[in-house]
Design an enzyme around this catalytic site. Sequence first.
Site, PDB file in Angstrom:
ATOM      1  N   ARG A  78       4.034  -7.970  -8.083  1.00 49.28           N
ATOM      2  CA  ARG A  78       3.491  -6.879  -7.268  1.00 49.28           C
ATOM      3  C   ARG A  78       4.593  -6.375  -6.338  1.00 49.28           C
ATOM      4  O   ARG A  78       5.208  -7.166  -5.632  1.00 49.28           O
ATOM      5  CB  ARG A  78       2.298  -7.368  -6.439  1.00 49.28           C
ATOM      6  CG  ARG A  78       1.815  -6.357  -5.426  1.00 49.28           C
ATOM      7  CD  ARG A  78       0.565  -6.788  -4.665  1.00 49.28           C
ATOM      8  NE  ARG A  78       0.208  -5.732  -3.734  1.00 49.28           N
ATOM      9  CZ  ARG A  78       0.300  -5.828  -2.397  1.00 49.28           C
ATOM     10  NH1 ARG A  78       0.660  -6.956  -1.820  1.00 49.28           N
ATOM     11  NH2 ARG A  78       0.017  -4.798  -1.641  1.00 49.28           N
ATOM     12  N   HIS A 122       3.153   1.069   1.084  1.00 47.88           N
ATOM     13  CA  HIS A 122       3.277  -0.166   1.858  1.00 47.88           C
ATOM     14  C   HIS A 122       4.065   0.180   3.120  1.00 47.88           C
ATOM     15  O   HIS A 122       5.140  -0.366   3.386  1.00 47.88           O
ATOM     16  CB  HIS A 122       3.933  -1.266   1.019  1.00 47.88           C
ATOM     17  CG  HIS A 122       3.669  -2.671   1.498  1.00 47.88           C
ATOM     18  ND1 HIS A 122       3.143  -3.651   0.686  1.00 47.88           N
ATOM     19  CD2 HIS A 122       3.858  -3.253   2.708  1.00 47.88           C
ATOM     20  CE1 HIS A 122       3.035  -4.790   1.378  1.00 47.88           C
ATOM     21  NE2 HIS A 122       3.470  -4.576   2.605  1.00 47.88           N
ATOM     22  N   GLU A 167      -3.108  -2.721   2.964  1.00 46.14           N
ATOM     23  CA  GLU A 167      -3.547  -3.072   4.312  1.00 46.14           C
ATOM     24  C   GLU A 167      -3.654  -1.887   5.260  1.00 46.14           C
ATOM     25  O   GLU A 167      -2.933  -1.829   6.277  1.00 46.14           O
ATOM     26  CB  GLU A 167      -2.618  -4.136   4.910  1.00 46.14           C
ATOM     27  CG  GLU A 167      -2.528  -5.405   4.089  1.00 46.14           C
ATOM     28  CD  GLU A 167      -1.817  -6.546   4.821  1.00 46.14           C
ATOM     29  OE1 GLU A 167      -1.138  -6.285   5.825  1.00 46.14           O
ATOM     30  OE2 GLU A 167      -1.957  -7.698   4.382  1.00 46.14           O
ATOM     31  N   ASN A 293      -5.621  -9.549   0.602  1.00 39.98           N
ATOM     32  CA  ASN A 293      -4.534 -10.316   1.213  1.00 39.98           C
ATOM     33  C   ASN A 293      -5.150 -11.254   2.227  1.00 39.98           C
ATOM     34  O   ASN A 293      -5.890 -10.820   3.118  1.00 39.98           O
ATOM     35  CB  ASN A 293      -3.547  -9.389   1.931  1.00 39.98           C
ATOM     36  CG  ASN A 293      -2.789  -8.489   0.970  1.00 39.98           C
ATOM     37  OD1 ASN A 293      -2.907  -8.613  -0.245  1.00 39.98           O
ATOM     38  ND2 ASN A 293      -1.999  -7.575   1.521  1.00 39.98           N
ATOM     39  N   TYR A 295      -4.318 -14.475   4.928  1.00 38.77           N
ATOM     40  CA  TYR A 295      -3.366 -15.355   5.611  1.00 38.77           C
ATOM     41  C   TYR A 295      -4.034 -16.338   6.572  1.00 38.77           C
ATOM     42  O   TYR A 295      -3.579 -17.461   6.733  1.00 38.77           O
ATOM     43  CB  TYR A 295      -2.341 -14.530   6.398  1.00 38.77           C
ATOM     44  CG  TYR A 295      -1.354 -13.815   5.494  1.00 38.77           C
ATOM     45  CD1 TYR A 295      -0.230 -14.471   5.012  1.00 38.77           C
ATOM     46  CD2 TYR A 295      -1.559 -12.492   5.104  1.00 38.77           C
ATOM     47  CE1 TYR A 295       0.671 -13.830   4.176  1.00 38.77           C
ATOM     48  CE2 TYR A 295      -0.669 -11.845   4.265  1.00 38.77           C
ATOM     49  CZ  TYR A 295       0.442 -12.520   3.810  1.00 38.77           C
ATOM     50  OH  TYR A 295       1.333 -11.886   2.977  1.00 38.77           O
ATOM     51  N   GLU A 347      -1.847 -11.033  -1.777  1.00 38.94           N
ATOM     52  CA  GLU A 347      -0.879 -11.708  -0.900  1.00 38.94           C
ATOM     53  C   GLU A 347      -1.506 -12.961  -0.318  1.00 38.94           C
ATOM     54  O   GLU A 347      -2.678 -12.953   0.073  1.00 38.94           O
ATOM     55  CB  GLU A 347      -0.454 -10.820   0.292  1.00 38.94           C
ATOM     56  CG  GLU A 347       0.496  -9.711  -0.040  1.00 38.94           C
ATOM     57  CD  GLU A 347       0.888  -8.884   1.184  1.00 38.94           C
ATOM     58  OE1 GLU A 347       0.899  -9.438   2.304  1.00 38.94           O
ATOM     59  OE2 GLU A 347       1.174  -7.695   1.010  1.00 38.94           O
TER      60      GLU A 347
HETATM   61  C1  PNW Z   1       1.180  -8.385   5.495  1.00 39.55           C
HETATM   62  N1  PNW Z   1      -1.870  -9.222  11.136  1.00 39.55           N
HETATM   63  O1  PNW Z   1       1.309  -7.995   6.821  1.00 39.55           O
HETATM   64  C2  PNW Z   1       1.999  -7.372   4.715  1.00 39.55           C
HETATM   65  O2  PNW Z   1       1.318  -6.818   3.628  1.00 39.55           O
HETATM   66  C3  PNW Z   1       3.359  -7.868   4.318  1.00 39.55           C
HETATM   67  O3  PNW Z   1       4.208  -6.787   4.178  1.00 39.55           O
HETATM   68  C4  PNW Z   1       3.848  -8.877   5.346  1.00 39.55           C
HETATM   69  O4  PNW Z   1       5.177  -9.249   5.139  1.00 39.55           O
HETATM   70  C5  PNW Z   1       2.935 -10.078   5.247  1.00 39.55           C
HETATM   71  O5  PNW Z   1       1.573  -9.713   5.408  1.00 39.55           O
HETATM   72  C6  PNW Z   1       3.268 -11.170   6.252  1.00 39.55           C
HETATM   73  O6  PNW Z   1       3.125 -10.682   7.550  1.00 39.55           O
HETATM   74  C7  PNW Z   1       0.467  -8.368   7.826  1.00 39.55           C
HETATM   75  O7  PNW Z   1      -1.331  -9.268  12.242  1.00 39.55           O
HETATM   76  C8  PNW Z   1       0.968  -8.227   9.099  1.00 39.55           C
HETATM   77  O8  PNW Z   1      -3.070  -9.414  11.019  1.00 39.55           O
HETATM   78  C9  PNW Z   1       0.194  -8.505  10.179  1.00 39.55           C
HETATM   79  C10 PNW Z   1      -1.107  -8.938  10.006  1.00 39.55           C
HETATM   80  C11 PNW Z   1      -1.619  -9.085   8.726  1.00 39.55           C
HETATM   81  C12 PNW Z   1      -0.821  -8.802   7.635  1.00 39.55           C
END
Ligand code: PNW
Length: 444
Positions: A78, A122, A167, A293, A295, A347
């Site tokens: 991706r 992006h 996002e 995505n 995290y 992601e």
């Molecule tokens: C994503 N938050 O970013 C992006 O899609 C990527 O480009 C980035 O490198 C990756 O996650 C890691 O950060 C985010 O603060 C940035 O909630 C910030 C947030 C979530 C996703």
Amino acid sequence: MTYTSHFPADFQWGVATSAFQIEGAAYEDGKGPSIWDRFCENPNNIKDQSNGLIACDHYHRYQEDVDLMASLKLDTYRFSMAWPRVQALGKGAWNEAGFDFYDRLLDALAKKNIAAHLTLYHWDLPQALQDAGGWLSRDTTYRFADYAQEVARRFGNRVASIATHNEPWCTANLGHGNAQFAPGIADEKSAIQVSHHLLLSHGLAMSAMRAEHVSADLGIVLNQWTADAATASDADRAMAELEYARSVQWFMDPIFKGRYPELALRAHGDKAPIVHAGDMEVIHQAIDFLGVNYYFRAWCSAANPPIPAPALQGVTDMGWEIYPQGLTELLIALQAEYKLPPIYITENGMAAADQIVDGKVADTARIEYVRKHLDALSQAIDAGVDVRGYFLWSLLDNFEWNSGYSKRFGIVHVDYATQTRQLKDSAIWYRDFVTQQRARRARA
Ligand code: PNW
């Protein structure tokens, strides 16, 4: 080595990147400036005062990076296209030299049998469009649809999927709500209007790409999280409910139900977006896949000072709580609330400082992070959620937005001084995991 996770036979294993974070070649071959090029010119905006001028030099080293993916036995990749690389001003002339780069990249991937998943946006808007109002201007949504249609026309039968946005929550809230990201605007009302324009541009782009009758699946990528209340108090629970409405449902409801969530709309009050007649119908159309995505979870405490998340499994180098179970819970919640198309985890991954042992990058914490999230993912699949693939963020250490190069998300280490790539232990682990899943698949 044995693993507890089981995945469907045709499950797709891959990695993800984005254009601005890896390509470099910021002004080569006719590329125009993006809002991130401009944002980095103010050193106060980026933690290590760095920029994307060279990044991972992927523009020149894409063949090596594709070879790396092939050596890791990946099914799929991706990546995103830099809009100002293929249309310097975001309108008018197409830049053939820019399209040629993606043409070469797709050829290289095809040669290695790696499926391509393309994201159109992006975060690197052509600066010329920002000068005309950017995502706050409705006109940008039409420019985006033109761009989407041109890309679909050229590449729509050579890629497995095209996602409109990555996002949009981040673009709206970090770009226009708190100025952490380009274009560096801090105004909540603007952020909310931008979120509507991003959704509208998604819908317009879907229609424009459908007109090209391409074989690629068409959809969108959303960052999502569950929102947990710190305590059972009414205040904490209300806060969690509102957080979920403002982040997850705010983007999901328009796409899948054709309306904004009532709770969030009420909370926005006079900051609610201007929505034209017909907008919601444009946004509310079928998509072929949804990219998620994941995290961390959102943790909601109304107390002052807030009760911190327990972080029983630790935090990453970003300070993000490690909470794999949230991925299971999120997917099951989405499945219960929406009529979902097939899902890809577009992601998931972890920032970790280097641990060098005998010249090797021993990123055991990242291996644990990924292993636990894959376990959590397999639990959601067992519960009936239709997930087709997983993209680890990221192939390479890269430009982590306002953190610059200070945060490393790669399974491949990049020495920025020499652009030397080196597999971390997590890359080898992922290769072995994928290989084992494939062996299981062959036996089945
Ligand atoms: C994503 N938050 O970013 C992006 O899609 C990527 O480009 C980035 O490198 C990756 O996650 C890691 O950060 C985010 O603060 C940035 O909630 C910030 C947030 C979530 C996703």
